[in-house]
Enzyme design. Structure first.
Site, PDB file in Angstrom:
ATOM      1  N   HIS A 161     -13.674   4.776   8.453  1.00 19.36           N
ATOM      2  CA  HIS A 161     -14.240   6.045   7.954  1.00 19.36           C
ATOM      3  C   HIS A 161     -13.150   6.957   7.389  1.00 19.36           C
ATOM      4  O   HIS A 161     -13.289   8.182   7.406  1.00 19.36           O
ATOM      5  CB  HIS A 161     -15.004   6.796   9.056  1.00 19.36           C
ATOM      6  CG  HIS A 161     -15.927   5.933   9.848  1.00 19.36           C
ATOM      7  ND1 HIS A 161     -17.248   5.745   9.511  1.00 19.36           N
ATOM      8  CD2 HIS A 161     -15.712   5.161  10.956  1.00 19.36           C
ATOM      9  CE1 HIS A 161     -17.812   4.911  10.379  1.00 19.36           C
ATOM     10  NE2 HIS A 161     -16.897   4.535  11.262  1.00 19.36           N
ATOM     11  N   GLU A 295      -5.723   4.078 -10.702  1.00 20.87           N
ATOM     12  CA  GLU A 295      -6.990   4.748 -11.029  1.00 20.87           C
ATOM     13  C   GLU A 295      -7.811   3.923 -12.009  1.00 20.87           C
ATOM     14  O   GLU A 295      -9.030   3.787 -11.881  1.00 20.87           O
ATOM     15  CB  GLU A 295      -6.718   6.125 -11.624  1.00 20.87           C
ATOM     16  CG  GLU A 295      -6.141   7.104 -10.624  1.00 20.87           C
ATOM     17  CD  GLU A 295      -5.680   8.377 -11.306  1.00 20.87           C
ATOM     18  OE1 GLU A 295      -6.336   9.407 -11.145  1.00 20.87           O
ATOM     19  OE2 GLU A 295      -4.655   8.338 -12.023  1.00 20.87           O
TER      20      GLU A 295
END
Ligand code: ARG
Length: 465
Positions: A161, A295
């Site tokens: 998480h 990216e």
């Protein structure tokens, strides 16, 4: 009819030349030129079979083969002249062969349709491209293994998480990506094996009245088998869909690596520093160093998923057998292959040259809270049921946070914990205790590295690299 009209492959049936609009909209030459050499390979096999079956003479075969050699040279030397009416690469090559070989050239297309021709060309292209893709994935896997070896026993926080969970070895983290890529190579092998079928000899859709030999064609082209059903042979693009899936999932894996590079190279994490040659700067902010490769590796996955989804939508609902819709297989596949290949090369370079900020990672991994599970498991080994142990440690952690004191202090004075439990919180101890197979500890990771090396050896020998 004008000369322009006579240049189409179907001019006999037509009273007028093709409109500009038709040519502009339906052409595929602008992108299927890329198949030129594979088309020539297909034509060589076809004309060889035609001669073997006495459909053309040995002399005619030789002059067609010589013309195909010339075309190959002209295309590689970029002297090949394309005409406005060359709708696709097949038309262009056949036209030129006929110019060069005269009547013999006009026999090249005997018993063949562009439908079996293109299905053959695409499978030949994918066979070569798939191998190249495999080589590039393996190259990235090699970088991951070599960086994992360099990393020694360095630890960093493992996350779930995106919250710090338990310390893991950096090598373990890098190798997690290795195994994902390894499944990509497996999938690639499977996809290539299913694509290994020759459609040549299926004709437009129904085979031929001439004594062609699809099995001999398959052998000549190095396919392991020929088609079983001519309608399926010309209408099947499963191999393109599978190739797009393999590429999309590989790109998704690159995207996940990319996302971690983006996070790790931020000041907030600071676990990695990228080499200048693999970073970009800002046009306005002088201090910036940006992870653009990472990216774009992340972003391109959207594009590749789109190529797959778009092509499946194109296939859905097509009646048998060939439909011109199938021409839309090329751009998504070429694009997915190009993008994924470049991403693999760029990410390999980025990871190969990056510096891991080991101290920073170790400090982050040494927070006492990351060993909370170890204390609970220590209680378990002393006979406390796990649920109870979890609650004890959880409440000590809560109090430490609420009161703003070090976890160690509260563990020390807790009646069920004490100094033995404090010792468990020592930095580096937690990862060393992860002794189970496939776990994040040093012994299991050393074993994992051996497995990874073995796997790479197998890949290299299969790909002959
Ligand atoms: N350019 C076409 C394609 O890629 C070649 C096959 C054309 N066949 C036809 N019947 N028009 O699919």
């Amino acid at each position: 009819m004008t000369d322009l009209g006579k240049n189409t492959l179907w001019h006999g049936r037509f009273g007028e030349p093709p409109s500009e609009a038709l040519l502009a909209f339906t052409e595929s030459l602008s992108f299927d030129r890329r198949l030129a050499f594979h088309d020539i390979v297909g034509s060589r096999a076809h004309v060889t079979i035609l001669a073997k079956q006495n459909i053309v003479s040995g002399e005619e075969r030789d002059s067609i083969l010589a013309a195909l050699d010339t075309v190959e040279t002209e295309i590689s030397e970029q002297t090949f002249e394309y005409f406005p009416t060359d709708e696709d690469i097949h038309t262009a090559i056949e036209r030129r062969v006929t110019e060069l070989a005269g009547t013999a050239g006009a026999k090249l297309h005997t018993g063949r349709s562009r439908n079996d021709q293109i299905a053959t060309g695409m499978r030949l292209w994918w066979r070569d491209a798939g191998r190249e893709l495999g080589v590039r994935i393996v190259a990235l896997q090699e970088v991951l293994v070599s960086r994992a070896k360099d990393a020694g026993e360095v630890i960093l926080p493992g996350y779930t998480h995106l919250q710090r969970a338990q310390p893991v070895m950096l090598a373990h983290h890098l190798l997690a990506h290795f195994w994902a890529l390894d499944r990509d190579v497996d999938r690639l092998d499977d996809a290539l094996a299913r694509s290994d079928v020759s459609p040549l000899g299926a004709g437009a859709l129904a085979g031929s009245s001439l004594p062609l030999d699809p099995h001999a064609a398959a052998t000549a082209l190095g396919f392991s088998r020929a088609f079983e059903n001519s309608l399926d042979a010309v209408g099947d693009r499963d191999f393109v869909a599978e190739a797009l899936f393999v590429l999309a999932l590989t790109q998704v894996h690159l995207s996940r690596i990319g996302e971690e590079v983006v996070l790790w190279s931020s000041d907030e994490f600071g676990f990695i520093r990228l080499a200048d040659a693999y970073s970009t700067g800002s046009s306005m902010l002088p201090q910036k160093k940006n992870p653009d490769i990472a990216e774009l590796a992340r972003a391109k996955s959207g594009r590749l998923i789109g190529n797959l989804a778009g092509f499946l939508a194109t296939l859905k609902g097509l009646p048998l057998s060939y439909n011109r819709d199938l021409q839309e297989d090329k751009e998504p596949l070429f694009d997915a292959f190009d993008q994924c290949s470049r991403a693999l090369v760029a990410l390999s370079g980025l990871l190969d040259t990056a510096t891991f900020m080991e101290e920073r990672a170790e400090i982050a991994a040494s927070a006492a809270t990351l060993a909370a599970t170890d204390i609970a498991e220590w209680l378990v080994s002393n006979g406390t049921p796990f649920r109870e142990a979890h609650a004890i440690v959880g409440s000590v952690v809560r109090q430490a946070i609420e009161r703003g004191v070090a976890l160690e202090e509260l563990v020390e004075i807790h009646p069920q914990l004490g100094p033995d439990a404090v010792a468990i919180l020592a930095p580096g101890g937690s990862v060393a205790r992860r002794t189970t197979a496939g776990g994040a500890g040093p012994v299991a990771v050393a074993r994992q590295l051996l497995m990874a090396d073995e796997r790479l050896q197998l890949r290299r020998s299969r790909l002959s690299i």
